[in-house]
Write an enzyme that holds these catalytic residues in place. Structure first.
Site: not given
Ligand code: C5P
Length: 226
Positions: A30-31
């Site tokens: 994920n970011r």
């Protein structure tokens, strides 16, 4: 000299994303940049705490004065957290992947064979925060969770504090407009077990970290002679 309100306290912080391998060259992630969690670890160390930071893969330097344990997957993070306890205070700021590929093809890259969608079955990862917060023995006295939401932030955060069993939730809006995930600033709401909400102005993640550590120190004062 700076005040050291967390002197004598052991603080555990998780930070960053986790990487969940699909095969030798691919992963799910994920970011999360780890900036908020790392800033909290650094601020806690500056406040005098003995800090262990369990970090997923990030591009950040290790914060000064902090013992850093680097992990890749959620399951490794779980094991590292267990190994780092006991601690009086635990802050779970990592963006742990909720799922991992059920089977990791360890030696060979998965080939596309034109027969349809990728053969990706997912298994649920352990919930580290919930596991630690629900411990009957060896539970840290103060357990802080994060709630990264894209909508109905307060509503979801209130439900989360009960479900996860933590004492405090730091909720933030990570919808694309705010550029919080990976960005330099954060706008958070502190949600207590009694449902109380305190909304803080948008600020640099380092500033949010210092304020959060000050609040944690109020809730869990240092071990002192008096
Ligand atoms: O359920 P959700 O992922 O939104 O919850 C976020 C909170 O739970 C964060 O504090 C995060 O660090 C923690 N968490 C965890 N292990 C997981 C999933 C979330 O510790 N597998």
């Amino acid at each position: 000299t700076r005040p050291r309100p967390l002197e004598g306290r052991r603080v555990l912080v998780t930070s960053g994303p986790t990487h969940e391998p699909i095969d030798p060259v691919r992963y799910l992630a994920n970011r999360s940049s780890g900036r908020q969690g790392h800033a909290i670890a650094e601020a806690a160390a500056q406040a005098g705490a003995a800090v262990t930071l369990i970090s997923g893969p990030v591009a950040l330097p290790d914060p000064p004065g902090v013992a850093v344990v680097r992990v890749e997957t959620a399951r490794e993070m779980m094991a590292a957290v267990e190994a780092a306890l006991p601690a009086e205070i635990a802050v779970f700021a990592a963006a742990v992947a909720d799922w991992r590929p059920e089977t990791e093809a360890t030696d060979k890259k998965i080939k596309k064979d034109g027969s349809g969608p990728a053969p990706l079955a997912l298994a649920e990862n352990p919930d580290i925060l919930s596991t630690i917060a629900h411990r009957s023995e060896g539970r840290p006295g103060l357990v802080v969770g994060f709630a990264a939401e894209t909508d109905s932030v307060l509503e979801h955060a209130r439900a989360k504090i009960a479900r996860k069993g933590c004492d405090l939730i730091v909720a933030n809006d990570v919808s694309a407009e705010g550029a919080v995930m990976g960005g330099a600033e954060n706008a958070v709401h502190l949600i207590g077990r009694d449902g109380s909400v305190e909304s803080w102005p948008r600020a640099a993640k380092e500033e949010v970290a210092r304020r959060l550590v000050a609040r944690i120190a109020e809730l869990h004062p240092a071990v002192g002679p008096d």
